[in-house]
Enzyme design. Structure first.
Site, PDB file in Angstrom:
ATOM      1  N   ARG A  21     -10.000  -2.960   3.235  1.00  0.00           N
ATOM      2  CA  ARG A  21     -10.693  -3.762   2.559  1.00  0.00           C
ATOM      3  C   ARG A  21     -12.093  -3.353   2.987  1.00  0.00           C
ATOM      4  O   ARG A  21     -12.358  -2.974   4.258  1.00  0.00           O
ATOM      5  CB  ARG A  21     -10.662  -5.231   2.983  1.00  0.00           C
ATOM      6  CG  ARG A  21      -9.402  -5.931   2.202  1.00  0.00           C
ATOM      7  CD  ARG A  21      -9.753  -5.922   0.599  1.00  0.00           C
ATOM      8  NE  ARG A  21      -8.626  -6.636  -0.017  1.00  0.00           N
ATOM      9  CZ  ARG A  21      -7.649  -5.941  -0.632  1.00  0.00           C
ATOM     10  NH1 ARG A  21      -7.541  -4.584  -0.519  1.00  0.00           N
ATOM     11  NH2 ARG A  21      -6.441  -6.531  -1.230  1.00  0.00           N
TER      12      ARG A  21
ATOM     13  N   GLU B 276     -17.483  -4.338  -4.714  1.00  0.00           N
ATOM     14  CA  GLU B 276     -16.842  -3.428  -5.658  1.00  0.00           C
ATOM     15  C   GLU B 276     -17.022  -3.652  -7.187  1.00  0.00           C
ATOM     16  O   GLU B 276     -16.746  -4.927  -7.641  1.00  0.00           O
ATOM     17  CB  GLU B 276     -15.410  -3.248  -5.317  1.00  0.00           C
ATOM     18  CG  GLU B 276     -15.083  -2.616  -4.111  1.00  0.00           C
ATOM     19  CD  GLU B 276     -13.502  -2.646  -3.586  1.00  0.00           C
ATOM     20  OE1 GLU B 276     -12.805  -3.131  -4.667  1.00  0.00           O
ATOM     21  OE2 GLU B 276     -12.881  -2.274  -2.487  1.00  0.00           O
TER      22      GLU B 276
ATOM     23  N   HIS C  73     -11.323   1.720  -5.330  1.00  0.00           N
ATOM     24  CA  HIS C  73     -10.242   0.822  -4.936  1.00  0.00           C
ATOM     25  C   HIS C  73      -8.796   1.008  -6.042  1.00  0.00           C
ATOM     26  O   HIS C  73      -8.306   0.260  -6.829  1.00  0.00           O
ATOM     27  CB  HIS C  73     -10.516  -0.550  -5.257  1.00  0.00           C
ATOM     28  CG  HIS C  73      -9.640  -1.641  -4.620  1.00  0.00           C
ATOM     29  ND1 HIS C  73     -10.132  -2.856  -3.718  1.00  0.00           N
ATOM     30  CD2 HIS C  73      -8.445  -1.485  -4.309  1.00  0.00           C
ATOM     31  CE1 HIS C  73      -9.058  -3.264  -3.399  1.00  0.00           C
ATOM     32  NE2 HIS C  73      -8.080  -2.777  -3.443  1.00  0.00           N
TER      33      HIS C  73
HETATM   34  O1  GLV Z   1      -5.675  -3.643  -2.687  1.00  0.00           O
HETATM   35  C1  GLV Z   1      -4.515  -3.541  -2.906  1.00  0.00           C
HETATM   36  C2  GLV Z   1      -3.689  -4.398  -2.352  1.00  0.00           C
HETATM   37  O2  GLV Z   1      -3.793  -5.698  -1.894  1.00  0.00           O
HETATM   38  O3  GLV Z   1      -2.503  -3.968  -2.488  1.00  0.00           O
END
Ligand code: GLV
Length: 362
Positions: A272, A301, A320
């Site tokens: 993250r 993001e 992401h």
């Molecule tokens: O961001 C993606 C997840 O949490 O799998």
């Protein structure tokens, strides 16, 4: 399929409509008295596939969030599950209070940082996520970013296609991955799959994790446990973040940690954005404290278009997209529905998230 209006429409899911969260109410086929499932899904880059919507319609009737919000006293009492896609909608105390029959929140992906697990548990509501569906593609993305940054693939692409060939050079250097040391922070299912891949690249693997892995698991990938994060940072050529975002891991990598890293090191983040102090990272990249960064996640993001990270040559960014494969997204959708159906039928819930006594994820 024809579009209808009103609470059972799928209007918010149709292409070309504004990004919208949808709610679905579970309906056993032929059952007139709808037990409800509130499902959110985002159009566009996070979109739920059209054919999945068709599958869902075998079980559910759809209503947009707007329709729900406009008439939540009518729909609220019927909702027994919430289906979260793209981290939305926010599960607030108010939302929970408006859903008195809620049994389960099924959230796409592995990360749970968008949910207040303690609050949800205090309402007697279960949570499920989809870790298996995302671990392999996210590990692939971690390796892809690592390799791209090490071998300067994006810069190389730009050079190779540049209209003027003056700077075209075969004497243009990247970093060798074979034999390099990879420090993985967070050795859950994603971190472990990254270690499996890195082993095939003959990398030396260090890892730092809340809990040490079993000896046989360490041996299978040739990973060495580093109790000290500082030690891992000092020794690694590549530092890869695959740890969950919690209050304890927020800004885990800040100025001090970046200063411990080698000036030749590359930071990769598939966890993250908030795991990293982004201002400190920008400064470290601008001043040569570390060599480069490859980030699938940032905060926020997307980043504002004038953000310095977008301008640095030594940064590789992806949007992401760790779980962005057709197979993973399909499996995520199927897992969510399986967890919801199990919960509504009183069966053991696949991928149920359990909390420790201290409210950490078990
Ligand atoms: O961001 C993606 C997840 O949490 O799998």
């Amino acid at each position: 399929m024809k579009e209808t209006s009103g609470p059972h429409s799928r209007a918010g899911l149709l292409p070309g409509r504004p990004t919208e969260i949808v709610l679905l109410f579970l309906q056993a086929m032929g059952d007139q008295d709808l037990p409800g499932v509130l499902v959110s899904g985002l159009e566009g880059p996070h979109g739920i596939c059209e054919d999945h919507i068709g599958d869902l319609q075998k079980h559910f009737t759809l209503v947009t969030l707007q329709e729900f919000l406009e008439n939540n006293t009518r729909f609220g009492p019927k909702v027994q599950a919430v289906y979260i896609w793209g981290g939305k909608p926010a599960v607030t105390r108010e939302l929970l209070q408006s859903l008195p029959s809620l049994k389960i929140i099924a959230s796409a992906g592995a990360g749970l940082d968008h949910l207040d697990l303690k609050l949800i548990a205090s309402c007697g509501v279960k949570v499920a996520n989809t870790p298996q569906a995302v671990s392999s593609p996210t590990a692939d993305m971690g390796m892809a970013l690592l390799l791209a940054a090490a071998r300067r693939v994006v810069e190389g692409h730009r050079l190779a296609i540049a209209p003027d060939t003056e700077n075209f050079s075969t004497n243009w250097m990247g970093q060798e991955v074979t034999g390099a040391t990879l420090g993985i922070i967070g050795m859950g299912s994603i971190g472990y799959k990254i270690a499996q891949r890195a082993k095939a690249f003959e990398m030396k693997i260090l890892y730092h994790n809340r809990k040490r892995r079993k000896l046989e698991e360490e041996e299978a990938v040739g990973a060495t446990y580093c109790e000290s994060l500082d030690d891992l940072l000092r020794r690694s050529d590549f530092v890869l973040l695959a740890v969950s975002l919690t209050p304890q891991t927020q800004r885990l990598i800040g100025k001090r940690e970046l200063n411990l890293m080698k000036p030749t090191a590359i930071l990769v983040n598939v966890g993250r954005g908030l795991l990293v102090d982004q201002d400190a990272l920008v400064q470290a990249l601008q001043t040569g404290v570390i060599k480069g960064a490859a980030l699938d996640v940032t905060h926020p993001e997307p980043l504002p278009r004038d953000h310095p990270l977008l301008k640095l040559e030594n940064v590789t960014l992806t949007p992401h997209a760790g779980s962005a494969t057709h197979q993973a997204r399909r499996q995520m959708m199927e897992n969510l529905v399986a967890s919801i159906l199990a919960s509504l039928h009183g069966l053991p819930i696949p991928n149920e998230v359990r909390l420790n006594w201290d409210n950490s994820v078990a």
